[in-house]
Write a protein that holds these residues in place. Structure first.
Motif, PDB file in Angstrom:
ATOM      1  N   LEU A  60      44.532  24.922  19.654  1.00 48.57           N
ATOM      2  CA  LEU A  60      44.377  24.461  21.035  1.00 48.57           C
ATOM      3  C   LEU A  60      44.317  25.654  21.989  1.00 48.57           C
ATOM      4  O   LEU A  60      45.022  26.639  21.804  1.00 48.57           O
ATOM      5  N   PRO A  61      43.484  25.620  23.017  1.00 48.61           N
ATOM      6  CA  PRO A  61      43.424  26.718  24.000  1.00 48.61           C
ATOM      7  C   PRO A  61      44.692  26.749  24.846  1.00 48.61           C
ATOM      8  O   PRO A  61      45.332  25.731  25.083  1.00 48.61           O
ATOM      9  N   LYS A  62      45.053  27.954  25.311  1.00 46.73           N
ATOM     10  CA  LYS A  62      46.226  28.091  26.156  1.00 46.73           C
ATOM     11  C   LYS A  62      45.974  27.484  27.527  1.00 46.73           C
ATOM     12  O   LYS A  62      44.835  27.370  27.979  1.00 46.73           O
ATOM     13  N   LYS A  63      47.083  27.133  28.170  1.00 43.82           N
ATOM     14  CA  LYS A  63      46.986  26.489  29.474  1.00 43.82           C
ATOM     15  C   LYS A  63      46.323  27.414  30.489  1.00 43.82           C
ATOM     16  O   LYS A  63      45.477  26.981  31.279  1.00 43.82           O
ATOM     17  N   GLU A  77      57.248  23.360  11.385  1.00 45.56           N
ATOM     18  CA  GLU A  77      57.035  24.520  12.251  1.00 45.56           C
ATOM     19  C   GLU A  77      55.660  25.130  12.007  1.00 45.56           C
ATOM     20  O   GLU A  77      54.975  25.550  12.962  1.00 45.56           O
ATOM     21  N   MET A  78      55.250  25.205  10.765  1.00 43.77           N
ATOM     22  CA  MET A  78      53.927  25.739  10.445  1.00 43.77           C
ATOM     23  C   MET A  78      52.829  24.867  11.029  1.00 43.77           C
ATOM     24  O   MET A  78      51.809  25.350  11.528  1.00 43.77           O
ATOM     25  N   PHE A  79      53.046  23.555  11.011  1.00 41.99           N
ATOM     26  CA  PHE A  79      52.076  22.629  11.595  1.00 41.99           C
ATOM     27  C   PHE A  79      51.972  22.833  13.102  1.00 41.99           C
ATOM     28  O   PHE A  79      50.878  22.821  13.677  1.00 41.99           O
ATOM     29  N   LYS A  80      53.118  23.039  13.757  1.00 40.49           N
ATOM     30  CA  LYS A  80      53.129  23.264  15.212  1.00 40.49           C
ATOM     31  C   LYS A  80      52.385  24.558  15.568  1.00 40.49           C
ATOM     32  O   LYS A  80      51.616  24.601  16.530  1.00 40.49           O
ATOM     33  N   LYS A  81      52.622  25.621  14.780  1.00 40.55           N
ATOM     34  CA  LYS A  81      51.942  26.885  15.039  1.00 40.55           C
ATOM     35  C   LYS A  81      50.446  26.755  14.846  1.00 40.55           C
ATOM     36  O   LYS A  81      49.643  27.332  15.586  1.00 40.55           O
ATOM     37  N   LYS A  82      50.060  25.994  13.825  1.00 45.33           N
ATOM     38  CA  LYS A  82      48.638  25.794  13.566  1.00 45.33           C
ATOM     39  C   LYS A  82      47.981  25.056  14.724  1.00 45.33           C
ATOM     40  O   LYS A  82      46.863  25.381  15.138  1.00 45.33           O
TER      41      LYS A  82
END
Length: 254
Positions: A44-47, A34-39
């Motif tokens: 990454l820029p938002k859509k 989960e921490m990796f996903k948040k990082k």
């Protein structure tokens, strides 16, 4: 095939395979995942930001001369930097792009704005109506107060001037103030009769028409004006300094 080897379609083989793929099962591994996903998401820029940047870049770049639409405009007489239309009086800048980012229906924003504007207008109209009614009530109260004051002054003056000429009673009943005869045997009854008489007088006697009759009588018989608070020798003398038989033109505090 050796009997010691497991069949690849057996439950044992599938269980061992499933244990090595998919999401981590340990809580520690899950937290790290989960921490990796948040990082990744934070980097990454938002859509929406990506789309906005691409749209802004596209609007800044002029249409190339190879564009079919641009070629069609040139055939109709369009020149870069000039307005659209035959006389080049149309718009020069492209129409602004407004992106809808919420889930409301098309036109919802405009309808809400119209509704708010309508409610604001209704409130303003109601406020103006209340203000007009309040002003009207204040003016009516002031008018009644002035009428009552002048009527009492005229009655008192009339009684005084008439009695100086040895008149024992008024020519018209309301020309003099109404007096209540006191009864020694029943003071409460006297008070009730006085109150009821005063109310009846205010409703039926103290009117602008009766005030005009009373002031005309004072002017014609006694050459007296209640608005000037002055007595003359005759009508000619009264007309020489009195503006007339109304409060207009007189310097009065009422």
């Amino acid at each position: 095939m050796s009997s010691d080897e497991d069949d690849y379609m057996s439950d044992k083989f599938l269980a061992s395979l499933s244990s090595n793929v998919g999401l981590p099962k340990r809580k520690q591994d899950q937290r790290q995942h989960e921490m990796f996903k948040k990082k990744i998401k934070s980097v990454l820029p938002k859509k929406a930001e990506t789309e906005a940047a691409a749209r802004e870049a596209g609007l800044k770049n002029a249409i190339s001369e190879d564009n079919k639409g641009f070629k069609m405009l040139q055939k109709m007489g369009y020149k870069p930097g000039s307005g659209l239309g035959i006389r080049n009086t149309g718009i020069i800048e492209p129409i602004n792009v407004i992106v809808k980012t919420n889930n409301s229906g098309v036109g919802a924003k405009s309808s809400i704005r119209i509704k708010k504007e309508k409610n604001r207008q209704i409130k303003e109209e109601e406020a103006k109506k209340l203000e007009a009614e309040f002003r009207k009530a204040i003016q009516e109260k002031s008018r009644l107060k002035s009428l009552f004051t002048f009527f009492r002054k005229a009655q008192t003056a009339c009684e005084h001037l008439d009695t100086n000429e040895d008149l024992m009673e008024p020519i018209v009943d309301f020309y003099w103030p109404i007096k209540i005869k006191e009864k020694e045997d029943d003071e409460e009854q006297v008070k009730d009769e006085a109150d009821s008489t005063d109310e009846e007088e205010e409703e039926n006697v103290i009117t602008e028409e009766n005030l005009l009759k009373l002031t005309e009588y004072l002017r014609s018989r006694h050459f007296y004006c209640i608005y000037c608070a002055s007595k003359a020798d005759d009508l000619e003398d009264l007309d020489s300094f009195c503006p007339g038989n109304s409060v207009e033109g007189h310097n009065t505090d009422y």
